[in-house]
Design a protein around this motif. Structure first.
Motif, PDB file in Angstrom:
ATOM      1  N   ILE A  80       7.445 -13.253  -7.045  1.00 57.55           N
ATOM      2  CA  ILE A  80       7.638 -13.878  -5.736  1.00 57.55           C
ATOM      3  C   ILE A  80       9.052 -13.600  -5.248  1.00 57.55           C
ATOM      4  CG2 ILE A  80       7.623 -16.046  -4.441  1.00 57.55           C
ATOM      5  CD1 ILE A  80       5.729 -17.170  -6.590  1.00 57.55           C
ATOM      6  N   SER A  81       9.187 -12.760  -4.246  1.00 57.78           N
ATOM      7  CA  SER A  81      10.488 -12.451  -3.659  1.00 57.78           C
ATOM      8  C   SER A  81      10.272 -11.788  -2.309  1.00 57.78           C
ATOM      9  CB  SER A  81      11.293 -11.514  -4.570  1.00 57.78           C
ATOM     10  OG  SER A  81      10.781 -10.202  -4.529  1.00 57.78           O
ATOM     11  N   LYS A  82      11.309 -11.750  -1.492  1.00 59.55           N
ATOM     12  CA  LYS A  82      11.211 -11.083  -0.194  1.00 59.55           C
ATOM     13  C   LYS A  82      10.963  -9.592  -0.372  1.00 59.55           C
ATOM     14  CE  LYS A  82      14.047 -14.319   2.471  1.00 59.55           C
ATOM     15  NZ  LYS A  82      15.274 -14.489   3.308  1.00 59.55           N
ATOM     16  N   ALA A  83      11.522  -9.031  -1.434  1.00 55.64           N
ATOM     17  CA  ALA A  83      11.397  -7.589  -1.659  1.00 55.64           C
ATOM     18  C   ALA A  83       9.970  -7.172  -1.963  1.00 55.64           C
ATOM     19  CB  ALA A  83      12.314  -7.153  -2.799  1.00 55.64           C
ATOM     20  N   THR A  84       9.203  -8.037  -2.639  1.00 58.67           N
ATOM     21  CA  THR A  84       7.842  -7.655  -3.033  1.00 58.67           C
ATOM     22  C   THR A  84       6.799  -8.022  -1.982  1.00 58.67           C
ATOM     23  OG1 THR A  84       7.561  -9.764  -4.226  1.00 58.67           O
ATOM     24  CG2 THR A  84       8.349  -7.859  -5.492  1.00 58.67           C
ATOM     25  N   ARG A  85       7.198  -8.657  -0.893  1.00 60.93           N
ATOM     26  CA  ARG A  85       6.220  -9.018   0.122  1.00 60.93           C
ATOM     27  C   ARG A  85       5.587  -7.756   0.692  1.00 60.93           C
ATOM     28  NH1 ARG A  85       6.918 -14.554   3.267  1.00 60.93           N
ATOM     29  NH2 ARG A  85       4.820 -14.730   4.091  1.00 60.93           N
ATOM     30  N   ARG A  86       4.295  -7.711   0.729  1.00 67.67           N
ATOM     31  CA  ARG A  86       3.481  -6.549   1.113  1.00 67.67           C
ATOM     32  C   ARG A  86       3.404  -5.501  -0.004  1.00 67.67           C
ATOM     33  NH1 ARG A  86       2.460  -6.186   6.743  1.00 67.67           N
ATOM     34  NH2 ARG A  86       2.530  -8.302   7.557  1.00 67.67           N
ATOM     35  N   CYS A  87       4.124  -5.723  -1.107  1.00 69.90           N
ATOM     36  CA  CYS A  87       4.110  -4.764  -2.226  1.00 69.90           C
ATOM     37  C   CYS A  87       3.881  -5.474  -3.553  1.00 69.90           C
ATOM     38  CB  CYS A  87       5.431  -4.003  -2.311  1.00 69.90           C
ATOM     39  SG  CYS A  87       5.800  -2.959  -0.906  1.00 69.90           S
ATOM     40  N   GLU A  88       3.407  -6.728  -3.516  1.00 68.58           N
ATOM     41  CA  GLU A  88       3.280  -7.494  -4.760  1.00 68.58           C
ATOM     42  C   GLU A  88       2.341  -6.838  -5.761  1.00 68.58           C
ATOM     43  OE1 GLU A  88       1.234  -8.262  -1.461  1.00 68.58           O
ATOM     44  OE2 GLU A  88       2.723  -9.847  -1.661  1.00 68.58           O
ATOM     45  N   ASP A  89       1.313  -6.157  -5.265  1.00 68.48           N
ATOM     46  CA  ASP A  89       0.369  -5.495  -6.160  1.00 68.48           C
ATOM     47  C   ASP A  89       0.987  -4.246  -6.790  1.00 68.48           C
ATOM     48  OD1 ASP A  89       0.317  -4.460  -3.492  1.00 68.48           O
ATOM     49  OD2 ASP A  89      -1.463  -3.300  -3.989  1.00 68.48           O
ATOM     50  N   TYR A  90       1.705  -3.469  -5.981  1.00 67.64           N
ATOM     51  CA  TYR A  90       2.360  -2.243  -6.457  1.00 67.64           C
ATOM     52  C   TYR A  90       3.341  -2.589  -7.579  1.00 67.64           C
ATOM     53  CZ  TYR A  90       4.183   2.547  -5.595  1.00 67.64           C
ATOM     54  OH  TYR A  90       4.525   3.864  -5.694  1.00 67.64           O
ATOM     55  N   GLU A  91       4.145  -3.623  -7.339  1.00 66.59           N
ATOM     56  CA  GLU A  91       5.113  -4.056  -8.348  1.00 66.59           C
ATOM     57  C   GLU A  91       4.412  -4.529  -9.620  1.00 66.59           C
ATOM     58  OE1 GLU A  91       7.527  -6.611 -10.774  1.00 66.59           O
ATOM     59  OE2 GLU A  91       5.779  -7.293  -9.632  1.00 66.59           O
ATOM     60  N   LEU A  92       3.343  -5.294  -9.468  1.00 69.27           N
ATOM     61  CA  LEU A  92       2.622  -5.819 -10.632  1.00 69.27           C
ATOM     62  C   LEU A  92       2.028  -4.699 -11.474  1.00 69.27           C
ATOM     63  CD1 LEU A  92       1.300  -8.161 -12.244  1.00 69.27           C
ATOM     64  CD2 LEU A  92      -0.646  -7.978 -10.666  1.00 69.27           C
ATOM     65  N   PHE A  93       1.356  -3.751 -10.842  1.00 67.46           N
ATOM     66  CA  PHE A  93       0.713  -2.685 -11.603  1.00 67.46           C
ATOM     67  C   PHE A  93       1.734  -1.796 -12.313  1.00 67.46           C
ATOM     68  CE2 PHE A  93      -2.891  -3.302  -8.467  1.00 67.46           C
ATOM     69  CZ  PHE A  93      -3.736  -3.887  -9.395  1.00 67.46           C
ATOM     70  N   MET A  94       2.863  -1.516 -11.674  1.00 67.34           N
ATOM     71  CA  MET A  94       3.893  -0.719 -12.338  1.00 67.34           C
ATOM     72  C   MET A  94       4.484  -1.496 -13.518  1.00 67.34           C
ATOM     73  SD  MET A  94       5.914   1.578  -9.473  1.00 67.34           S
ATOM     74  CE  MET A  94       6.296   0.296  -8.284  1.00 67.34           C
ATOM     75  N   ARG A  95       4.657  -2.790 -13.347  1.00 65.43           N
ATOM     76  CA  ARG A  95       5.191  -3.620 -14.431  1.00 65.43           C
ATOM     77  C   ARG A  95       4.229  -3.647 -15.621  1.00 65.43           C
ATOM     78  NH1 ARG A  95       5.037  -9.421 -13.987  1.00 65.43           N
ATOM     79  NH2 ARG A  95       4.859  -9.091 -11.730  1.00 65.43           N
ATOM     80  N   LEU A  96       2.954  -3.770 -15.347  1.00 63.78           N
ATOM     81  CA  LEU A  96       1.952  -3.790 -16.419  1.00 63.78           C
ATOM     82  C   LEU A  96       1.912  -2.455 -17.167  1.00 63.78           C
ATOM     83  CD1 LEU A  96      -0.984  -5.660 -14.619  1.00 63.78           C
ATOM     84  CD2 LEU A  96       0.440  -6.549 -16.466  1.00 63.78           C
TER      85      LEU A  96
END
Length: 273
Positions: free
Chosen positions: A163-179
């Motif tokens: 949860i952050s301003k940076a991940t807004r609209r990209c929360e899925d992209y960030e999650l999948f790369m993290r996984l």
């Protein structure tokens, strides 16, 4: 399903697509993310369409990542499926995905291919890599977020969505790369089990603020995946290319106009958020 001031007709069709699933043991967490009152009343009314729908209401709009984390905490299912309020799950979607995760526990999540729709109907097709690798994140996310079903354990262990301003609209992209960076693996069923609503120029309309945020997510994600090199820097700047008139994204170029074809029994209740 995180919902904020939705299109009522689309939301109803989206919910009905879950009701029509061949897998019947599901719950739908319908999270109203601080919608205006007139929308909130409709969302509540739609939550009464089926006893398996659980209505959750937030007084304040806090964004999709926050909404999804709240749903994950409240979900009762062994598996958790994503769904947007304007997309359509074809009848075999949950059954196919649930069966796959039951039979292949080495995978933490599973997505599908999709037909692309807008107000005129089906205009294209999204084909995704069957077994995504780190390099597949260079152009864009190799998973269609609202088509994915996760193992609940995977989402809980990774801490859910950032949860952050940076991940807004990209929360899925960030999650999948993290996984992926943590050594976990997803899969894409090579069937069109989903209809994904996306206008032909929707990416091009994205605000410049979100484009810079996506660049930040790409930089951090590529570092985690160890694919940040001099030769991959153009991919970090890729979101800005969509702002230049006349430039088409590679995603659009790979789509072909085809009819969507509907995608057998999974174990354990599935939650749709």
């Amino acid at each position: 399903m995180g919902v904020y001031n939705p299109d009522e007709k689309r939301l109803k069709v989206s919910i009905q697509s879950i009701q029509e699933q061949t897998l019947k043991d599901w719950e739908l967490l319908l999270y109203d993310d601080g919608s205006d009152e007139r929308y909130a009343e409709k969302i509540y009314m739609f939550s009464q369409m089926d006893r398996r729908i659980r209505w959750i209401r937030s007084r304040e709009n806090k964004g999709l990542a926050f909404a999804l984390n709240q749903c994950i905490r409240r979900a009762e299912g062994k598996y958790i499926a994503r769904m947007d309020d304007d997309d359509i799950s074809l009848p075999l979607r949950l059954e196919r995905q649930c069966r796959f995760l039951e039979e292949n526990p080495e995978y933490g999540w599973v997505g599908t291919n999709a037909g692309l729709i807008d107000d005129t109907g089906i205009w294209g097709e999204e084909k995704l890599p069957e077994l995504p690798e780190a390099k597949d994140f260079l152009k864009y996310s190799p998973y269609i977020h609202p088509s994915v079903m996760f193992s609940r354990e995977i989402l809980e262990n990774c801490g859910g969505y950032c949860i952050s301003k940076a991940t807004r609209r990209c929360e899925d992209y960030e999650l999948f790369m993290r996984l992926h960076a943590a050594g976990m693996q997803g899969y894409n069923l090579q069937e069109k089990l989903f209809l994904y609503r996306e206008g032909k120029d929707s990416y091009g309309k994205r605000k410049i603020t979100y484009r810079f945020c996506e660049m930040q997510i790409r930089w951090q994600g590529f570092k985690r995946l160890r694919i940040l090199k001099f030769t991959t820097l153009p991919y970090v700047c890729r979101p800005l290319a969509g702002a230049v008139p006349g430039i088409k994204t590679a995603r659009r170029m790979m789509r072909r106009k085809k009819d969507a074809v509907p995608g057998t029994t999974g174990k354990g209740k599935t939650g749709i958020i």
